[in-house]
Design a protein around this motif. Structure first.
Motif, PDB file in Angstrom:
ATOM      1  N   MET A   1      18.689   9.058   8.472  1.00  0.00           N
ATOM      2  CA  MET A   1      19.333   8.383   9.604  1.00  0.00           C
ATOM      3  C   MET A   1      19.475   6.895   9.290  1.00  0.00           C
ATOM      4  N   GLY A   2      20.238   6.206  10.138  1.00  0.00           N
ATOM      5  CA  GLY A   2      20.377   4.772   9.957  1.00  0.00           C
ATOM      6  C   GLY A   2      21.631   4.255  10.627  1.00  0.00           C
ATOM      7  N   PRO A   3      21.717   2.939  10.794  1.00  0.00           N
ATOM      8  CA  PRO A   3      22.931   2.359  11.381  1.00  0.00           C
ATOM      9  C   PRO A   3      24.105   2.453  10.427  1.00  0.00           C
ATOM     10  N   THR A   4      25.290   2.236  10.964  1.00  0.00           N
ATOM     11  CA  THR A   4      26.495   2.267  10.152  1.00  0.00           C
ATOM     12  C   THR A   4      26.401   1.261   9.017  1.00  0.00           C
ATOM     13  N   ALA A   5      26.906   1.632   7.842  1.00  0.00           N
ATOM     14  CA  ALA A   5      26.969   0.779   6.655  1.00  0.00           C
ATOM     15  C   ALA A   5      25.600   0.454   6.061  1.00  0.00           C
ATOM     16  N   SER A   6      24.592   1.272   6.358  1.00  0.00           N
ATOM     17  CA  SER A   6      23.245   0.980   5.864  1.00  0.00           C
ATOM     18  C   SER A   6      22.943   1.616   4.514  1.00  0.00           C
ATOM     19  N   GLY A   7      23.801   2.514   4.040  1.00  0.00           N
ATOM     20  CA  GLY A   7      23.572   3.141   2.744  1.00  0.00           C
ATOM     21  C   GLY A   7      23.004   4.547   2.827  1.00  0.00           C
ATOM     22  N   LYS A   8      23.211   5.214   3.954  1.00  0.00           N
ATOM     23  CA  LYS A   8      22.658   6.563   4.156  1.00  0.00           C
ATOM     24  C   LYS A   8      23.192   7.558   3.130  1.00  0.00           C
ATOM     25  N   THR A   9      24.518   7.582   2.962  1.00  0.00           N
ATOM     26  CA  THR A   9      25.130   8.566   2.075  1.00  0.00           C
ATOM     27  C   THR A   9      24.697   8.364   0.635  1.00  0.00           C
ATOM     28  N   ASP A  10      24.661   7.126   0.175  1.00  0.00           N
ATOM     29  CA  ASP A  10      24.270   6.862  -1.211  1.00  0.00           C
ATOM     30  C   ASP A  10      22.839   7.327  -1.470  1.00  0.00           C
ATOM     31  N   ARG A 262      29.555  -3.481  15.160  1.00  0.00           N
ATOM     32  CA  ARG A 262      28.251  -4.137  15.320  1.00  0.00           C
ATOM     33  C   ARG A 262      27.512  -3.587  16.544  1.00  0.00           C
ATOM     34  N   GLN A 263      28.246  -3.338  17.616  1.00  0.00           N
ATOM     35  CA  GLN A 263      27.626  -2.763  18.809  1.00  0.00           C
ATOM     36  C   GLN A 263      27.096  -1.362  18.526  1.00  0.00           C
ATOM     37  N   LEU A 264      27.858  -0.585  17.744  1.00  0.00           N
ATOM     38  CA  LEU A 264      27.404   0.746  17.351  1.00  0.00           C
ATOM     39  C   LEU A 264      26.099   0.643  16.567  1.00  0.00           C
ATOM     40  N   ALA A 265      26.059  -0.264  15.594  1.00  0.00           N
ATOM     41  CA  ALA A 265      24.841  -0.433  14.793  1.00  0.00           C
ATOM     42  C   ALA A 265      23.653  -0.817  15.670  1.00  0.00           C
ATOM     43  N   LYS A 266      23.897  -1.672  16.654  1.00  0.00           N
ATOM     44  CA  LYS A 266      22.820  -2.084  17.558  1.00  0.00           C
ATOM     45  C   LYS A 266      22.301  -0.896  18.359  1.00  0.00           C
ATOM     46  N   ARG A 267      23.210  -0.056  18.861  1.00  0.00           N
ATOM     47  CA  ARG A 267      22.789   1.136  19.604  1.00  0.00           C
ATOM     48  C   ARG A 267      22.011   2.089  18.703  1.00  0.00           C
TER      49      ARG A 267
END
Length: 301
Positions: A1-10, A262-267
């Motif tokens: 899991m993780g916020p958007t653009a955090s590197g989950k897929t890699d 950014r709001q998505l990442a915060k949520r």
């Protein structure tokens, strides 16, 4: 899991190279065919080398729910486990993860008249007013939903108005389903919020440079899609759709998409901070260190 653009897929792909894992996507945008650039969907070459279950399984004109995800994910998990491999779920749709872990209660069907009345209230007084009304009847659900999260707010209040019972009450009455697996839960994110914001901005700019607007233009050209569909409401798609409808210029679309991202990442981070049994991985650490941390936590040799 993780916020958007955090590197989950890699990280997930790297894990498949050292463990017998098969990937299952947990992303409410990746389920849709044709939502490629703006959803940061892995490219065709990556998907061929590292298949992700539950990617490209729906037309954008269809609605895909948390209940649909739970059903499909359990089928894929059983298939992978039966083959002697580890189901590795990767994505950022926290509601899907919660549905998978906790189960879902039977909720009343949608009522268009009730929903219209709720949307009329929001139009007059704003979504925080809807949140305040929900807090009066279902404080538990209200505490879990951001005052500006219109879709979840509307549904929670609609459930109460239709059934006379709150979402919290219905879930408690129907109990929770326990998964028949040992579950290890990890979240990946940079330690500094500024690093995450920079990664979000860079990725979004690359999306726009790589044809995101043309992708949305192609969806619009179909003629059978509209702005209220879940696929078109996805972060980025909504803003570009509005731009193509002439509501504002392209740079404004980019800025609004950036704010929404950014709001998505915060949520997402808010969800994760309250998540029990979660192990954090710093996305700025070297990949080998990340892998070692995951394997150590799973008590694997």
């Amino acid at each position: 899991m993780g916020p958007t653009a955090s590197g989950k897929t890699d990280l997930a792909i790297a894990l498949t190279e050292v463990l017998p894992c098969e990937l299952i996507s947990v992303d409410s945008a990746l389920v849709y065919r044709g939502l490629d650039i703006g959803s940061a969907k892995p490219d065709t070459k990556t998907l061929a080398a590292h298949p992700h279950a539950l990617v490209d399984i729906c037309d954008p004109g269809e609605a895909y729910s948390a209940a649909s995800f739970r059903r499909d994910a359990l089928i894929e998990m059983e298939r992978i486990a039966a083959a002697g491999n580890i189901p590795l779920l990767v994505g950022g749709t926290m509601l899907y993860f919660k549905a998978l872990m906790d189960g879902l209660a039977d909720m009343p069907s949608a009522d268009p008249q009730v929903r219209e009345a709720i949307e009329a209230l929001a139009a007059r007084e704003g979504w925080p007013a809807v949140h305040a009304e929900l807090a009066l009847v279902d404080p538990e659900s209200a505490g879990q939903i951001h005052p500006n999260h219109s879709q979840r707010l509307s549904r929670a209040l609609e459930v109460f108005k239709v059934s006379g019972k709150t979402m919290s009450q219905l879930r408690a009455e129907q109990g929770q389903a326990e998964l028949p697996y040992t579950v290890h839960q990890f979240a990946i994110a940079p330690a500094q919020r500024s690093v995450l914001h920079s990664r979000i901005a860079l990725r979004l700019r690359q999306m726009f440079d790589n044809g995101f607007v043309d992708e949305v233009r192609g969806l619009m050209a179909r003629g059978d899609l509209h702005a209220d569909l879940p696929a078109i409401r996805a972060v980025g798609y909504r803003q570009v759709w509005q731009h193509l409808h002439g509501e504002f210029d392209l740079e404004t679309a980019y800025e609004r998409a950036l704010i929404a991202s950014r709001q998505l990442a915060k949520r997402q981070l808010t969800w994760l901070r309250g998540w029990e049994g979660l192990h954090w991985i710093d996305s700025e650490l070297p990949r080998n260190t990340q892998l070692t941390n995951v394997i150590k936590q799973m008590s694997l040799p």
